[in-house]
Design a protein around this motif. Structure first.
Motif, mmCIF file in Angstrom:
data_model
loop_
_atom_site.group_PDB
_atom_site.id
_atom_site.type_symbol
_atom_site.label_atom_id
_atom_site.label_comp_id
_atom_site.label_asym_id
_atom_site.label_seq_id
_atom_site.Cartn_x
_atom_site.Cartn_y
_atom_site.Cartn_z
ATOM 1 N N ASP A 54 0.913 -1.059 0.109
ATOM 2 C CA ASP A 54 0.054 0.057 0.005
ATOM 3 C C ASP A 54 0.907 1.092 0.026
ATOM 4 O OD1 ASP A 54 -2.158 -1.601 0.028
ATOM 5 O OD2 ASP A 54 -2.646 -1.380 2.089
ATOM 6 N N SER A 55 1.693 1.253 0.617
ATOM 7 C CA SER A 55 2.830 2.266 0.858
ATOM 8 C C SER A 55 3.480 2.584 -0.660
ATOM 9 C CB SER A 55 3.845 2.168 1.901
ATOM 10 O OG SER A 55 4.833 3.215 2.005
ATOM 11 N N SER A 56 3.932 1.590 -0.987
ATOM 12 C CA SER A 56 4.633 1.738 -2.321
ATOM 13 C C SER A 56 3.674 2.130 -3.403
ATOM 14 C CB SER A 56 5.279 0.124 -2.909
ATOM 15 O OG SER A 56 6.168 -0.032 -1.914
ATOM 16 N N ILE A 57 2.449 1.810 -3.500
ATOM 17 C CA ILE A 57 1.442 1.992 -4.385
ATOM 18 C C ILE A 57 1.328 3.870 -4.303
ATOM 19 C CG2 ILE A 57 -1.076 2.326 -4.994
ATOM 20 C CD1 ILE A 57 -0.921 -0.775 -4.478
ATOM 21 N N VAL A 58 1.133 4.202 -3.112
ATOM 22 C CA VAL A 58 1.114 5.574 -2.923
ATOM 23 C C VAL A 58 2.321 6.397 -3.159
ATOM 24 C CG1 VAL A 58 0.984 7.496 -0.862
ATOM 25 C CG2 VAL A 58 -0.676 5.435 -0.851
ATOM 26 N N LYS A 59 3.261 5.802 -3.083
ATOM 27 C CA LYS A 59 4.765 6.355 -3.633
ATOM 28 C C LYS A 59 4.805 6.620 -5.181
ATOM 29 C CE LYS A 59 7.367 5.374 0.671
ATOM 30 N NZ LYS A 59 8.212 4.605 1.275
ATOM 31 N N ALA A 60 4.351 5.447 -5.613
ATOM 32 C CA ALA A 60 4.261 5.509 -7.099
ATOM 33 C C ALA A 60 3.327 6.412 -7.722
ATOM 34 C CB ALA A 60 3.792 3.835 -7.588
ATOM 35 N N GLN A 61 2.148 6.636 -6.998
ATOM 36 C CA GLN A 61 1.147 7.551 -7.428
ATOM 37 C C GLN A 61 1.977 8.994 -7.421
ATOM 38 O OE1 GLN A 61 -2.216 6.440 -4.828
ATOM 39 N NE2 GLN A 61 -3.139 5.323 -6.584
ATOM 40 N N GLU A 62 2.496 9.218 -6.279
ATOM 41 C CA GLU A 62 3.265 10.558 -6.181
ATOM 42 C C GLU A 62 4.104 10.859 -7.166
ATOM 43 O OE1 GLU A 62 4.897 10.338 -2.191
ATOM 44 O OE2 GLU A 62 2.870 10.669 -1.157
ATOM 45 N N ILE A 63 4.903 9.949 -7.588
ATOM 46 C CA ILE A 63 5.979 9.915 -8.606
ATOM 47 C C ILE A 63 5.256 10.253 -9.821
ATOM 48 C CG2 ILE A 63 7.497 8.424 -10.021
ATOM 49 C CD1 ILE A 63 8.625 7.193 -7.680
ATOM 50 N N ASP A 64 4.266 9.563 -10.303
ATOM 51 C CA ASP A 64 3.544 9.968 -11.399
ATOM 52 C C ASP A 64 2.959 11.286 -11.437
ATOM 53 O OD1 ASP A 64 3.308 8.077 -13.601
ATOM 54 O OD2 ASP A 64 1.289 7.347 -13.189
ATOM 55 N N ARG A 108 13.672 6.265 -9.179
ATOM 56 C CA ARG A 108 12.583 5.889 -7.971
ATOM 57 C C ARG A 108 11.486 4.865 -8.448
ATOM 58 N NH1 ARG A 108 12.245 3.935 -3.119
ATOM 59 N NH2 ARG A 108 10.576 4.815 -2.119
ATOM 60 N N SER A 109 11.124 5.212 -9.549
ATOM 61 C CA SER A 109 9.962 4.347 -10.367
ATOM 62 C C SER A 109 10.418 2.930 -10.700
ATOM 63 C CB SER A 109 9.351 4.921 -11.302
ATOM 64 O OG SER A 109 10.162 5.019 -12.513
ATOM 65 N N ASP A 110 11.858 3.056 -10.874
ATOM 66 C CA ASP A 110 12.261 1.557 -11.302
ATOM 67 C C ASP A 110 12.446 0.691 -10.229
ATOM 68 O OD1 ASP A 110 12.739 2.059 -13.789
ATOM 69 O OD2 ASP A 110 14.804 2.570 -13.742
ATOM 70 N N TYR A 115 10.405 -3.459 -6.148
ATOM 71 C CA TYR A 115 9.502 -3.822 -4.957
ATOM 72 C C TYR A 115 8.254 -4.556 -5.430
ATOM 73 C CZ TYR A 115 12.530 -0.648 -2.424
ATOM 74 O OH TYR A 115 13.567 -0.006 -1.760
ATOM 75 N N PHE A 116 7.602 -4.060 -6.250
ATOM 76 C CA PHE A 116 6.417 -4.651 -6.464
ATOM 77 C C PHE A 116 6.552 -6.301 -7.135
ATOM 78 C CE2 PHE A 116 4.733 -0.189 -7.314
ATOM 79 C CZ PHE A 116 3.553 -0.467 -6.396
ATOM 80 N N PHE A 126 3.030 2.842 -14.473
ATOM 81 C CA PHE A 126 3.350 4.291 -14.181
ATOM 82 C C PHE A 126 3.026 4.970 -15.704
ATOM 83 C CE2 PHE A 126 6.459 2.462 -11.323
ATOM 84 C CZ PHE A 126 6.277 3.654 -10.141
ATOM 85 N N GLN A 127 2.438 6.073 -15.444
ATOM 86 C CA GLN A 127 1.443 6.637 -16.809
ATOM 87 C C GLN A 127 2.446 7.863 -17.386
ATOM 88 O OE1 GLN A 127 -1.286 5.601 -18.225
ATOM 89 N NE2 GLN A 127 -1.300 3.687 -16.462
ATOM 90 N N GLU A 128 3.095 8.262 -16.343
ATOM 91 C CA GLU A 128 3.781 9.912 -16.793
ATOM 92 C C GLU A 128 5.334 9.644 -16.989
ATOM 93 O OE1 GLU A 128 2.122 12.355 -17.815
ATOM 94 O OE2 GLU A 128 0.229 11.478 -17.507
#
Length: 166
Positions: A54-64, A108-110, A115-116, A126-128
């Motif tokens: 869950d934490s990783s998903i939030v971080k991924a969304q922030e990166i996007d 960081r996205s890599d 992690y996933f 990652f969309q962006e």
């Protein structure tokens, strides 16, 4: 422990009764541990793993979101202003600063993608990230070409005529 006692019986070695009692106590403690502790540990591991996902998903969304903002930044200001051609080094400096942030977030996205995989969950799409990286590279290439052109143009106007031909 059980294997040792089986081996002793196989060779018909007599085991003292005190040792038999200790073995029985030890086996009971092992069964109690398996019944009580292991299931709780598995539940704990599962809960902690889900929190990490869950934490990783939030971080991924922030990166996007950050990458979308960087892409937006690449489409405004001096970077798209044709009047900024006269101040090409400043524009390239601004581009490099944005590029540094894009690189950090792409790395960081890599890392989050790794992690996933380790969590054995569906990876975040990652969309962006790629969009921002590609847009940055295009803008940087354009402004480096402008800088090279300006340098050649200045050289053409300032060089002595016979030297300019060479």
């Amino acid at each position: 422990v059980e294997d040792i006692y089986l081996t002793l019986r196989q060779y018909q070695v007599r085991v003292p009764s005190d040792d038999d009692l200790e073995r029985d106590k030890l086996m009971q403690k092992a069964r109690d541990f398996e019944d009580n502790q292991l299931s709780g540990a598995l539940e704990h591991i599962t809960a902690v793993k889900q929190e990490a996902v869950d934490s990783s998903i939030v971080k991924a969304q922030e990166i996007d979101e950050k990458m979308a903002q960087f892409a937006e930044d690449l489409m405004k200001g001096n970077i798209v202003d044709e009047d900024a051609i006269s101040s090409t080094p400043e524009v390239i400096e601004e581009l490099l600063a944005i590029g540094e942030n894009i690189k950090k977030n792409a790395d960081r996205s890599d890392q989050l993608s790794d992690y996933f995989q380790q969590f054995e969950t569906e990876p975040y799409e990652f969309q962006e990230v790629e969009n921002a990286k590609n847009l940055y590279m295009l803008k940087l290439q354009l402004w480096e070409t402008v800088e090279q052109w300006e340098g050649s143009r200045k050289n053409w106007y300032t060089a002595e005529f016979p030297k300019a031909i060479k």
